[in-house]
Scaffold this motif. Structure first.
Motif, PDB file in Angstrom:
ATOM      1  N   VAL A  49     -12.922 -27.727  -9.765  1.00 30.73           N
ATOM      2  CA  VAL A  49     -11.567 -27.501  -9.636  1.00 30.73           C
ATOM      3  C   VAL A  49     -11.330 -27.774  -8.278  1.00 30.73           C
ATOM      4  O   VAL A  49     -10.116 -28.568  -7.930  1.00 30.73           O
ATOM      5  N   GLU A  50     -11.811 -27.149  -7.345  1.00 33.79           N
ATOM      6  CA  GLU A  50     -11.412 -27.341  -5.634  1.00 33.79           C
ATOM      7  C   GLU A  50     -11.464 -28.940  -5.721  1.00 33.79           C
ATOM      8  O   GLU A  50     -10.545 -29.134  -4.867  1.00 33.79           O
ATOM      9  N   ARG A  65      -9.207 -33.833  -3.746  1.00 37.79           N
ATOM     10  CA  ARG A  65      -9.370 -35.335  -3.730  1.00 37.79           C
ATOM     11  C   ARG A  65      -8.781 -36.155  -4.739  1.00 37.79           C
ATOM     12  O   ARG A  65      -9.081 -37.392  -5.026  1.00 37.79           O
ATOM     13  N   GLY A  66      -8.216 -35.542  -5.813  1.00 39.69           N
ATOM     14  CA  GLY A  66      -7.685 -36.126  -6.979  1.00 39.69           C
ATOM     15  C   GLY A  66      -8.861 -36.548  -8.056  1.00 39.69           C
ATOM     16  O   GLY A  66     -10.050 -36.124  -7.774  1.00 39.69           O
ATOM     17  N   TYR A  67      -8.620 -36.914  -9.142  1.00 35.45           N
ATOM     18  CA  TYR A  67      -9.470 -37.140 -10.358  1.00 35.45           C
ATOM     19  C   TYR A  67     -10.579 -38.306  -9.689  1.00 35.45           C
ATOM     20  O   TYR A  67     -11.570 -38.154  -9.925  1.00 35.45           O
ATOM     21  N   ALA A  68      -9.863 -39.410  -9.113  1.00 34.60           N
ATOM     22  CA  ALA A  68     -10.684 -40.521  -8.911  1.00 34.60           C
ATOM     23  C   ALA A  68     -11.793 -40.299  -7.817  1.00 34.60           C
ATOM     24  O   ALA A  68     -12.871 -40.767  -7.469  1.00 34.60           O
ATOM     25  N   GLY A  69     -11.231 -39.310  -6.875  1.00 36.75           N
ATOM     26  CA  GLY A  69     -12.224 -38.779  -5.663  1.00 36.75           C
ATOM     27  C   GLY A  69     -13.331 -37.862  -6.069  1.00 36.75           C
ATOM     28  O   GLY A  69     -14.022 -37.351  -5.225  1.00 36.75           O
ATOM     29  N   THR A  70     -13.232 -37.437  -7.374  1.00 35.15           N
ATOM     30  CA  THR A  70     -14.140 -36.279  -7.673  1.00 35.15           C
ATOM     31  C   THR A  70     -15.241 -36.919  -8.338  1.00 35.15           C
ATOM     32  O   THR A  70     -15.163 -37.690  -9.210  1.00 35.15           O
ATOM     33  N   SER A  71     -16.571 -36.697  -7.957  1.00 34.34           N
ATOM     34  CA  SER A  71     -17.820 -37.324  -8.464  1.00 34.34           C
ATOM     35  C   SER A  71     -18.827 -35.985  -8.750  1.00 34.34           C
ATOM     36  O   SER A  71     -18.716 -35.127  -8.226  1.00 34.34           O
ATOM     37  N   THR A  72     -19.710 -36.506  -9.668  1.00 32.49           N
ATOM     38  CA  THR A  72     -20.625 -35.317 -10.015  1.00 32.49           C
ATOM     39  C   THR A  72     -21.290 -35.174  -8.779  1.00 32.49           C
ATOM     40  O   THR A  72     -22.027 -33.743  -8.580  1.00 32.49           O
ATOM     41  N   THR A  73     -21.707 -36.117  -8.027  1.00 36.37           N
ATOM     42  CA  THR A  73     -22.553 -35.844  -6.893  1.00 36.37           C
ATOM     43  C   THR A  73     -21.822 -34.891  -5.835  1.00 36.37           C
ATOM     44  O   THR A  73     -22.564 -33.774  -5.431  1.00 36.37           O
ATOM     45  N   LEU A  74     -20.621 -35.294  -5.632  1.00 37.78           N
ATOM     46  CA  LEU A  74     -20.018 -34.039  -4.756  1.00 37.78           C
ATOM     47  C   LEU A  74     -19.705 -32.812  -5.298  1.00 37.78           C
ATOM     48  O   LEU A  74     -20.082 -31.787  -4.468  1.00 37.78           O
ATOM     49  N   VAL A  75     -19.852 -32.686  -6.614  1.00 29.83           N
ATOM     50  CA  VAL A  75     -19.634 -31.443  -7.088  1.00 29.83           C
ATOM     51  C   VAL A  75     -20.963 -30.747  -6.982  1.00 29.83           C
ATOM     52  O   VAL A  75     -21.003 -29.378  -6.512  1.00 29.83           O
ATOM     53  N   SER A  76     -22.274 -31.402  -7.320  1.00 31.37           N
ATOM     54  CA  SER A  76     -23.287 -30.491  -7.037  1.00 31.37           C
ATOM     55  C   SER A  76     -23.463 -30.302  -5.790  1.00 31.37           C
ATOM     56  O   SER A  76     -24.174 -28.957  -5.442  1.00 31.37           O
ATOM     57  N   GLU A  77     -23.373 -30.944  -4.719  1.00 28.52           N
ATOM     58  CA  GLU A  77     -23.265 -30.705  -3.415  1.00 28.52           C
ATOM     59  C   GLU A  77     -22.656 -29.561  -3.030  1.00 28.52           C
ATOM     60  O   GLU A  77     -22.969 -28.463  -2.532  1.00 28.52           O
TER      61      GLU A  77
END
Lengths: 209, 209
Positions: free
Chosen positions: A29-30, A35-47
């Motif tokens: 959610v953060e 960063r918006g939908y396009a800027g959200t990746s699963t890699t960024l989320v796990s980090e």
């Protein structure tokens, strides 16, 4: 004895798993907000969540699983908050105005922003769209039910159902306006006027008295 | 004689340039609607418009120039259409309902969808945001002015300005709902009820009589 040992081990594991899931969903959610939908990746989320890629993939195999679960999770949490905030409002004079301000705050929160990113992405992604439509139906039904209750509106009276729906579409429109401009003052004036109009229009039920 | 020759050459050139610009802007809006902001590239736009990359870069050096100009262009064109459609509506009984239906159609058109893509992209792109805020201020002011005129609303009466604003935020919210579900029947019922409420609340001016 063996069964008891297994049970005490399982509980902390389930708890750790629940906490990890919560961290992944909050991080998603953060990122949707920042960063918006396009800027959200699963890699960024796990980090961001401090969760290993393996554990993340175990809980949410795809980006779609992650974003839909995240929006559902925060929507439910915020829905419960909204309900508590609104139920704490005093009955009687001025209640409609306060209920609308609480609704207005709800539709300008980060949860709305994250949901907006999901809606707009779903528009051009058929697989995501089916999930988002399902989520929206559930959330929409529940939000409507709660708004009827909070306003003490009597939907058996012709036109009242439509005015409750209009109120929710109004706050959705105000939420959208607020994403690109700080719109609080204008929103407060509009909602206060709409509260006066609703009070004059809705048939009073015992709960509103 | 030389001056005259130059003038006759310049006119078709300007005309060609104008047509090319229009094709680029229309292609951009089509792509925003079909593929969203992230899926719209300047390469796809030049292909779709049948305009060379060089000519496109001459008119619009960046994606941002292109998308902002495209949304501005179609918003102006649709605004003029909206004005003509609404001005053709008969005066008298039932006019508010018809005005609201025309507004509802406007906020569920591809122009709204393209603008929505731009708003949401601008939220997480500071440079784009400044342009979109400027555009929104202009468009918002003009749409408000036109709605006041079409409804024959007297904004000198306290509360009327807020109800006109609420009407536009309502149709914006309905526009957003319509992007992920076919919402026409629900929207029509809501707008008809809103029209009845407006008619009962707004002070009648000579234009509404």
């Amino acid at each position: 004895m063996a069964g008891q040992a297994a049970a005490t081990t399982r509980v902390p594991q389930e708890e750790r798993s629940r906490v990890m899931r919560g961290r992944l969903l909050d991080a998603t959610v953060e990122l949707l907000v920042e960063r918006g939908y396009a800027g959200t990746s699963t890699t960024l989320v796990s980090e961001r969540a401090g969760v290993s890629r393996g554990a993340q993939l175990h809980h949410f195999p795809t980006k779609q699983d992650l974003v839909v679960a995240a929006v559902q999770h925060v929507t439910e949490a915020r829905g419960a908050e909204l309900r508590r905030a609104a139920q704490a409002l005093p009955r009687g004079r001025g209640r409609t105005r306060k209920v609308l301000r609480v609704l207005g705050d709800h539709f300008t929160s980060p949860v709305f922003t994250a949901a907006l990113e999901l809606w707009v992405a779903a528009r051009t992604d058929p697989q995501l769209l089916a999930e988002v439509q399902r989520l929206e139906r559930e959330v929409g039904r529940e939000t409507h039910r709660m708004t009827v209750e909070l306003l003490g509106a009597d939907e058996s009276v012709p036109g009242v159902r439509e005015l409750v729906q209009a109120t929710l579409d109004l706050v959705r429109g105000l939420g959208l306006a607020d994403t690109i401009t700080d719109d609080r003052r204008r929103r407060t004036r509009i909602l206060d006027q709409w509260a006066a109009t609703l009070d004059a229009t809705l048939t009073l039920t015992p709960e509103r008295a």
